[in-house]
Every structure is written in structure tokens, then in C-alpha cells.
Scaffold this motif. Sequence first.
Motif, PDB file in Angstrom:
ATOM      1  N   ASP A   6       0.839  -1.213   0.000  1.00  0.00           N
ATOM      2  CA  ASP A   6       0.000   0.000   0.000  1.00  0.00           C
ATOM      3  C   ASP A   6       0.869   1.256   0.000  1.00  0.00           C
ATOM      4  O   ASP A   6       0.573   2.228  -0.696  1.00  0.00           O
ATOM      5  CB  ASP A   6      -0.926   0.018   1.220  1.00  0.00           C
ATOM      6  N   LEU A   7       1.926   1.226   0.802  1.00  0.00           N
ATOM      7  CA  LEU A   7       2.841   2.373   0.848  1.00  0.00           C
ATOM      8  C   LEU A   7       3.499   2.595  -0.509  1.00  0.00           C
ATOM      9  O   LEU A   7       3.589   3.735  -0.984  1.00  0.00           O
ATOM     10  CB  LEU A   7       3.912   2.169   1.918  1.00  0.00           C
ATOM     11  N   LEU A   8       3.967   1.526  -1.137  1.00  0.00           N
ATOM     12  CA  LEU A   8       4.588   1.659  -2.462  1.00  0.00           C
ATOM     13  C   LEU A   8       3.589   2.198  -3.484  1.00  0.00           C
ATOM     14  O   LEU A   8       3.922   3.084  -4.273  1.00  0.00           O
ATOM     15  CB  LEU A   8       5.157   0.323  -2.932  1.00  0.00           C
ATOM     16  N   ALA A   9       2.374   1.667  -3.459  1.00  0.00           N
ATOM     17  CA  ALA A   9       1.345   2.145  -4.398  1.00  0.00           C
ATOM     18  C   ALA A   9       1.045   3.624  -4.156  1.00  0.00           C
ATOM     19  O   ALA A   9       0.936   4.414  -5.109  1.00  0.00           O
ATOM     20  CB  ALA A   9       0.076   1.306  -4.276  1.00  0.00           C
ATOM     21  N   THR A  24       5.282  14.710   0.168  1.00  0.00           N
ATOM     22  CA  THR A  24       5.530  14.682   1.611  1.00  0.00           C
ATOM     23  C   THR A  24       5.073  13.340   2.183  1.00  0.00           C
ATOM     24  O   THR A  24       4.332  12.587   1.539  1.00  0.00           O
ATOM     25  CB  THR A  24       4.754  15.811   2.327  1.00  0.00           C
ATOM     26  N   VAL A  25       5.492  13.071   3.427  1.00  0.00           N
ATOM     27  CA  VAL A  25       5.035  11.851   4.083  1.00  0.00           C
ATOM     28  C   VAL A  25       3.523  11.890   4.272  1.00  0.00           C
ATOM     29  O   VAL A  25       2.852  10.865   4.178  1.00  0.00           O
ATOM     30  CB  VAL A  25       5.770  11.587   5.418  1.00  0.00           C
ATOM     31  N   VAL A  29       0.945   8.976   3.146  1.00  0.00           N
ATOM     32  CA  VAL A  29       0.024   8.378   4.115  1.00  0.00           C
ATOM     33  C   VAL A  29      -1.415   8.508   3.613  1.00  0.00           C
ATOM     34  O   VAL A  29      -2.201   7.550   3.654  1.00  0.00           O
ATOM     35  CB  VAL A  29       0.210   9.011   5.515  1.00  0.00           C
ATOM     36  N   ALA A  30      -1.777   9.673   3.107  1.00  0.00           N
ATOM     37  CA  ALA A  30      -3.140   9.886   2.603  1.00  0.00           C
ATOM     38  C   ALA A  30      -3.422   8.993   1.390  1.00  0.00           C
ATOM     39  O   ALA A  30      -4.495   8.383   1.290  1.00  0.00           O
ATOM     40  CB  ALA A  30      -3.348  11.353   2.246  1.00  0.00           C
ATOM     41  N   ALA A  31      -2.467   8.905   0.474  1.00  0.00           N
ATOM     42  CA  ALA A  31      -2.670   8.117  -0.739  1.00  0.00           C
ATOM     43  C   ALA A  31      -2.684   6.617  -0.458  1.00  0.00           C
ATOM     44  O   ALA A  31      -3.361   5.851  -1.159  1.00  0.00           O
ATOM     45  CB  ALA A  31      -1.584   8.441  -1.760  1.00  0.00           C
ATOM     46  N   THR A  34      -2.397   4.388   5.008  1.00  0.00           N
ATOM     47  CA  THR A  34      -1.616   3.805   6.106  1.00  0.00           C
ATOM     48  C   THR A  34      -1.310   4.893   7.129  1.00  0.00           C
ATOM     49  O   THR A  34      -2.009   5.892   7.190  1.00  0.00           O
ATOM     50  CB  THR A  34      -0.306   3.185   5.571  1.00  0.00           C
ATOM     51  N   ASN A  35      -0.236   4.698   7.889  1.00  0.00           N
ATOM     52  CA  ASN A  35       0.138   5.714   8.867  1.00  0.00           C
ATOM     53  C   ASN A  35       1.633   6.003   8.777  1.00  0.00           C
ATOM     54  O   ASN A  35       2.392   5.255   8.151  1.00  0.00           O
ATOM     55  CB  ASN A  35      -0.268   5.299  10.289  1.00  0.00           C
ATOM     56  N   LEU A  36       2.022   7.089   9.406  1.00  0.00           N
ATOM     57  CA  LEU A  36       3.412   7.545   9.344  1.00  0.00           C
ATOM     58  C   LEU A  36       4.385   6.496   9.874  1.00  0.00           C
ATOM     59  O   LEU A  36       5.447   6.281   9.296  1.00  0.00           O
ATOM     60  CB  LEU A  36       3.548   8.853  10.133  1.00  0.00           C
ATOM     61  N   ALA A  37       4.028   5.832  10.940  1.00  0.00           N
ATOM     62  CA  ALA A  37       4.922   4.825  11.524  1.00  0.00           C
ATOM     63  C   ALA A  37       5.196   3.689  10.540  1.00  0.00           C
ATOM     64  O   ALA A  37       6.283   3.090  10.563  1.00  0.00           O
ATOM     65  CB  ALA A  37       4.328   4.274  12.814  1.00  0.00           C
ATOM     66  N   ALA A  38       4.254   3.399   9.660  1.00  0.00           N
ATOM     67  CA  ALA A  38       4.437   2.320   8.683  1.00  0.00           C
ATOM     68  C   ALA A  38       5.566   2.630   7.706  1.00  0.00           C
ATOM     69  O   ALA A  38       6.281   1.721   7.273  1.00  0.00           O
ATOM     70  CB  ALA A  38       3.131   2.074   7.929  1.00  0.00           C
TER      71      ALA A  38
END
Length: 185
Positions: A6-9, A24-25, A29-31, A34-38
Motif C-alpha cells: 500500500d505504501l509503495l502504491a 511529503t510523508v 500516508v493519505a494516498a 496507512t500511517n506515518l509509523a508504517a
Amino acid sequence: MGTREDLLAGAKQCLAERGLARTTVRDIVAASGTNLAAINYHFGTRDQLLNQAMLESTAESVNRILTSLPEGEDLDSDERLTLFWRKLIESFATDRALWSANVEAMAQALHSPELRTEIGAAQVRARTGLSEALGDNDPRIGAIVQTVIGGLLVQALVEPGNAPTAEDLTAGVRALAALSDPRHD
């Protein structure tokens, strides 16, 4: 998909929409949902995530072009090379943010040994893939095409109206080959 995917996508989407420097992070996260810690857990840093996303997106873009080329002997080598150049040049316009991110990553690689290593490995794979897709297993062909891609990319991004056309590039490769032919003198 898992969180890493999900983060890569999400990062790939951000690269395509915003480019490398403007992502930005929070955007990622919005796209990705997920969350910042991930980001920190799976990639360590925003830059490592974006670098991975950029490398994968670039490879996917070039692979889409290569796999769209007709198979078999439908085209001679000049026609195949010209079609490849044409589709690549078109992708520089349609995927401008991605290709701009690619150039930004090259500049960052000057200061990041890790990124240099990653890009270097990707370039070796690209040379092989380009050689095979263009109808020859000689990695020197892929090296030349890849080198031309780099210069063409910069020209197409900076001043697209003055960048060489697909036909110019194919004719130039042929002319260059003729110069090295011992019968040329």
C-alpha cells in the motif's frame, strides 16, 4: 495488498502526481491509507520509500513500452527501434512527473551511496532488458540505448520542442554505426 505494498502504491501515485521533491510523508500516508509509523517500519525513511517507488515506477513504465512492441518479425530493426523511441518520448510527456522524479533521483544519487548502488543495479537490469526487447542479447546495445535515454529524457523535460524525434534517433544510431564501419573511410 499489505501495508508495504500500500505504501509503495501510494508513493508511486504521489510521484506521478507531484514528483519527488514535492511529495511529503503526509501525501504518501493519505494516498496509501496507512500511517506515518508504517513508512519508518517498512522503509526506514521517506526517501528510501520514494526511491524504491521511483525505481519500480520507472522500470514498469519502460516495461510497458517494451511489451507493447509487436512480437516477431512484424517490424524490421529500424521500425522497432523507432517505435520504441516514439513510445518513450510520448511517455516523457504523459508521465512527466515520474520522469522528472527520475532525474531528481539521479541528482540525489550523487550524494547517496545507497541510492547509487540501487540505481546502478537497476541500470544493469535495464541494459539487459533493452537489448533483449530490441531483438538482440548483446548488452552493449542496451548500454547505448540506455545512455541515449538519459540524455533524451533531460532534453525532453527541459526543452521538448527541440528534443530529437524518434526518427532522428534511429537515423542517428544508423549514421553512428556507419562511422565505425571500416568500409566507411
